[in-house]
Design a protein around this motif. Structure first.
Motif, short mmCIF file in Angstrom:
data_model
loop_
_atom_site.label_atom_id
_atom_site.label_comp_id
_atom_site.label_asym_id
_atom_site.label_seq_id
_atom_site.Cartn_x
_atom_site.Cartn_y
_atom_site.Cartn_z
N GLY A 145 0.80 -1.23 0.00
CA GLY A 145 0.00 0.00 0.00
C GLY A 145 0.83 1.27 0.00
O GLY A 145 0.31 2.36 0.20
N SER A 146 2.15 1.15 -0.24
CA SER A 146 2.99 2.35 -0.25
C SER A 146 2.70 3.23 -1.45
O SER A 146 3.04 4.40 -1.46
CB SER A 146 4.48 1.99 -0.31
N LEU A 147 2.15 2.62 -2.49
CA LEU A 147 1.77 3.40 -3.67
C LEU A 147 0.37 2.95 -4.07
O LEU A 147 0.15 1.77 -4.31
CB LEU A 147 2.77 3.13 -4.81
N ARG A 148 -0.56 3.87 -4.09
CA ARG A 148 -1.92 3.50 -4.46
C ARG A 148 -2.58 4.69 -5.16
O ARG A 148 -2.15 5.82 -4.98
CB ARG A 148 -2.71 3.06 -3.22
N ALA A 149 -3.57 4.40 -5.93
CA ALA A 149 -4.13 5.47 -6.75
C ALA A 149 -5.64 5.51 -6.67
O ALA A 149 -6.31 4.48 -6.58
CB ALA A 149 -3.70 5.29 -8.20
N ASP A 150 -6.17 6.74 -6.66
CA ASP A 150 -7.61 6.94 -6.89
C ASP A 150 -7.71 7.23 -8.38
O ASP A 150 -7.03 8.12 -8.90
CB ASP A 150 -8.13 8.12 -6.10
N VAL A 151 -8.56 6.47 -9.05
CA VAL A 151 -8.60 6.55 -10.50
C VAL A 151 -9.91 7.19 -10.95
O VAL A 151 -10.99 6.66 -10.69
CB VAL A 151 -8.47 5.14 -11.11
N ASN A 152 -9.82 8.35 -11.59
CA ASN A 152 -11.00 9.08 -12.08
C ASN A 152 -11.17 8.82 -13.57
O ASN A 152 -10.24 9.04 -14.34
CB ASN A 152 -10.83 10.58 -11.85
N ARG A 206 -17.37 12.24 -14.14
CA ARG A 206 -16.41 11.19 -13.81
C ARG A 206 -16.88 10.33 -12.64
O ARG A 206 -17.68 10.77 -11.81
CB ARG A 206 -15.08 11.82 -13.43
N THR A 207 -16.36 9.13 -12.61
CA THR A 207 -16.48 8.32 -11.42
C THR A 207 -15.07 8.12 -10.88
O THR A 207 -14.10 8.28 -11.60
CB THR A 207 -17.09 6.94 -11.72
N GLU A 208 -14.97 7.77 -9.62
CA GLU A 208 -13.66 7.65 -8.98
C GLU A 208 -13.54 6.31 -8.28
O GLU A 208 -14.34 6.00 -7.40
CB GLU A 208 -13.48 8.80 -7.98
N MET A 209 -12.56 5.51 -8.69
CA MET A 209 -12.30 4.24 -8.00
C MET A 209 -11.20 4.49 -6.97
O MET A 209 -10.13 4.97 -7.31
CB MET A 209 -11.84 3.17 -8.99
N LYS A 210 -11.49 4.14 -5.74
CA LYS A 210 -10.60 4.48 -4.63
C LYS A 210 -9.54 3.42 -4.37
O LYS A 210 -9.80 2.22 -4.51
CB LYS A 210 -11.44 4.61 -3.34
N ASN A 211 -8.37 3.90 -3.95
CA ASN A 211 -7.35 3.01 -3.36
C ASN A 211 -7.01 1.77 -4.16
O ASN A 211 -7.06 0.66 -3.63
CB ASN A 211 -7.84 2.56 -1.98
N MET A 212 -6.66 1.95 -5.41
CA MET A 212 -6.27 0.81 -6.23
C MET A 212 -4.79 0.58 -6.01
O MET A 212 -4.00 1.52 -6.12
CB MET A 212 -6.51 1.13 -7.70
N ASN A 213 -4.40 -0.65 -5.73
CA ASN A 213 -2.97 -0.84 -5.44
C ASN A 213 -2.29 -1.97 -6.19
O ASN A 213 -1.38 -2.60 -5.67
CB ASN A 213 -2.71 -0.93 -3.94
N SER A 214 -2.73 -2.20 -7.43
CA SER A 214 -1.88 -3.02 -8.30
C SER A 214 -2.13 -2.56 -9.73
O SER A 214 -3.22 -2.08 -10.05
CB SER A 214 -2.18 -4.51 -8.14
N PHE A 215 -1.09 -2.70 -10.56
CA PHE A 215 -1.25 -2.29 -11.95
C PHE A 215 -2.37 -3.08 -12.60
O PHE A 215 -3.16 -2.56 -13.36
CB PHE A 215 0.06 -2.51 -12.72
N LYS A 216 -2.41 -4.38 -12.26
CA LYS A 216 -3.41 -5.25 -12.88
C LYS A 216 -4.82 -4.76 -12.57
O LYS A 216 -5.66 -4.64 -13.46
CB LYS A 216 -3.21 -6.67 -12.35
N SER A 217 -5.09 -4.45 -11.30
CA SER A 217 -6.46 -4.05 -10.98
C SER A 217 -6.77 -2.66 -11.55
O SER A 217 -7.90 -2.39 -11.95
CB SER A 217 -6.75 -4.13 -9.48
N ILE A 218 -5.76 -1.80 -11.61
CA ILE A 218 -6.01 -0.48 -12.19
C ILE A 218 -6.41 -0.62 -13.67
O ILE A 218 -7.39 -0.02 -14.12
CB ILE A 218 -4.76 0.43 -12.02
N VAL A 219 -5.67 -1.44 -14.39
CA VAL A 219 -5.97 -1.65 -15.81
C VAL A 219 -7.36 -2.27 -15.97
O VAL A 219 -8.20 -1.78 -16.74
CB VAL A 219 -4.90 -2.55 -16.47
#
Ligand code: ADP
Ligand code: ZN
Ligand code: MG
Length: 481
Positions: free
Chosen positions: A192-199, A213-226
């Motif tokens: 969890g040292s690097l995580r992103a909210d994705v809009n 926009r919608t916002e996905m909170k606290n994504m913490n792997s490249f795979k799940s972000i994609v």
């Protein structure tokens, strides 16, 4: 699908935990993990009357991140309270920054299929992390662990300049690599040292106004972000195609179900009732302070890549992959000192080492063996002590048991067989057992030779010298013709 009628717009808010020793407003350890509630004191547990004091390193690291991403640095800034209620937030407000962030108006350059693209950064601000709730499914209820409460974060907010899922991934990887280079965060996504909210939003091609926009909170792997972005894009297109309207909301990405679900309606800034934290003094930075940090910045991936192409004669492709990770790049340089063969080291790093890292889901920083050992592995191959096939096995072993490869070769009896008599013996045996292949080769089927060499390799568990095998098979068959 009607995807080609739509444009995708993405903006990322990336949180990076800073790798300071202590927390942002107290002297508790900021280290990851630990028994629950052992890295805590009255300040980070929010006892009445406990007062925060800003950790100077946090400002230094944030300014470093700002300078490395071409931001302007605010000489006057401050901390604000962001008020909201959640059980992992003991004060019921988070100390963050509102209207005067430490860094603003920066950009990150990414390499896309259509050339270099600038992703603008709105701001980088400092704030404290919240604690963690552990949901106890056996006894019911939730247990709060405040070890993470007060761990320093920077939040890096991009403008909505990202136009595809590919660009989002490239941008994130670039950002991660920059933060690793300047050593302000270990960027371990699994911790969890690097995580992103994705809009994410979509709009009809040619529209100038941004979509909702919608916002996905606290994504913490490249795979799940994609996966999350891909899902949101098709979901939004479907809603619009069916005559619906996108609601602005905060979503949770469910990695198992592969879907987003609604968490809550979107808050606005006014919901947080921001105001300056009266317990903390304003942050004033001198030009000299900022310039000193600028001078302390290390060589960044871009210039290191150029240097690798010139100094080590690496192809651009290799140089780019290796320098994208500071750890890989450092390892490369140290290994080359040992074996003086940059291309060989590069080949190992971008093929087998990267493959094993992927399989084991490890970061380059978690490679267990010394860089020198990789150099020694290359030397062992060049000297003919082991074949490249055996070297692959030695490398696998180095990940399990990070020892000097020469010792592994010795202990496991992997030394290459280059003794002419021993090779001859194997060749004769394989020839005798495979008359059909011998006939095939004589009849002009070149592939048959490869088969025979393969059989001999199998017989010697990969230890026979392949060049010698090739030559001896060829000679034996052809002189017999
Ligand atoms: P908040 O902090 O409330 O989420 P911000 O205004 O700071 O809101 O914006 C957060 C992020 O959302 C930024 O990265 C921004 O680029 C992105 N963003 C804003 N509007 C859109 C949009 N229409 N589509 C996609 N991303 C957007
Ligand atoms: Zn504390
Ligand atoms: Mg947000």
């Amino acid at each position: 699908m009607k995807n080609e009628n739509y444009e995708v717009v993405i903006g990322l808010e990336v949180h990076a935990e800073l790798s300071t020793k202590s927390k942002i407003f107290c002297s508790c350890s900021a280290e990851f993990g630990g028994e629950p509630n052992t890295h805590c004191c009255p300040v980070c547990m929010a006892m009445p009357g406990a007062l925060p004091v800003l950790n100077e390193k946090v400002v230094e690291y944030a300014v470093k991140a700002g300078l490395a991403t071409n931001c302007k640095i605010a000489k006057n800034s401050k901390n604000d309270r962001k008020n909201y209620f959640y059980p992992d937030l003991p004060k019921s407000y988070q100390i963050s920054q509102f209207d005067l962030p430490l860094c603003y108006e920066g950009y990150v350059e990414i390499d896309t299929a259509n050339g270099v693209k600038k992703i603008r950064l709105t701001r980088i601000h400092i704030e404290e992390d919240a604690g963690k709730l552990n949901h106890d499914t056996y006894r019911g209820g939730s247990l709060v662990d405040l070890n993470r409460a007060g761990v320093p974060l920077i939040e890096i907010v991009s403008e909505p300049d990202i136009s595809s899922v590919e660009e989002a991934e490239i941008y994130l990887r670039k950002l991660k690599s920059i933060l690793e280079y300047i050593e302000v965060s270990d960027c371990k996504m699994q911790e969890g040292s690097l995580r992103a909210d994705v809009n994410v939003s979509i709009r009809k091609k040619g529209d100038t106004k941004l979509g909702t926009r919608t916002e996905m909170k606290n994504m913490n792997s490249f795979k799940s972000i994609v996966r999350g972005i891909e899902y949101e894009i098709s979901r939004q297109i479907e809603v619009v195609e069916n005559g619906g309207k996108i609601e602005q909301e905060t979503l949770r990405w469910d990695d198992v179900a592969g879907k987003t679900s609604s968490m809550r309606d979107k808050e606005d800034a006014q919901d947080y009732r921001y105001f300056p934290d009266p317990d903390l003094v304003a942050i004033k930075l001198s030009d000299e302070y900022i310039e000193n940090i600028r001078e302390s910045l290390p060589e960044m991936p871009e210039s290191r890549k150029k240097r690798y192409i010139e100094e080590y004669k690496l192809p651009e492709f290799d140089a780019k992959i290796i320098t994208s990770s500071k750890h890989l790049a450092n390892m490369f340089e140290k290994a080359v000192v040992v074996c003086k063969n940059p291309k060989a080291v590069s080949n190992w790093l971008i093929s087998d080492v990267s493959r094993i890292l992927n399989e084991k889901e490890l970061e380059a920083s978690e490679i267990p063996f010394e860089a020198e050992y990789l150099g020694k592995l290359v030397v062992l191959i060049e000297k003919g002590t082991i074949s490249s096939a055996i070297a692959k096995k030695v490398l696998e072993e180095m990940f399990e048991n990070p020892k000097d490869p020469a010792m592994i070769v010795e202990e496991k009896g992997l030394v290459q067989i280059s003794d002419e008599g021993a090779i001859k013996e194997v060749v004769l045996k394989i020839l005798a057992n495979n008359p059909q292949s011998v006939a095939d080769f004589k009849a002009g089927k070149d592939k048959a030779l490869g088969f025979l060499v393969g059989q001999a390799m199998k017989e010697t568990k990969g230890k026979a010298n392949p060049q010698m095998l090739n030559k001896m098979f060829y000679d034996s068959i052809c002189t017999n013709i």
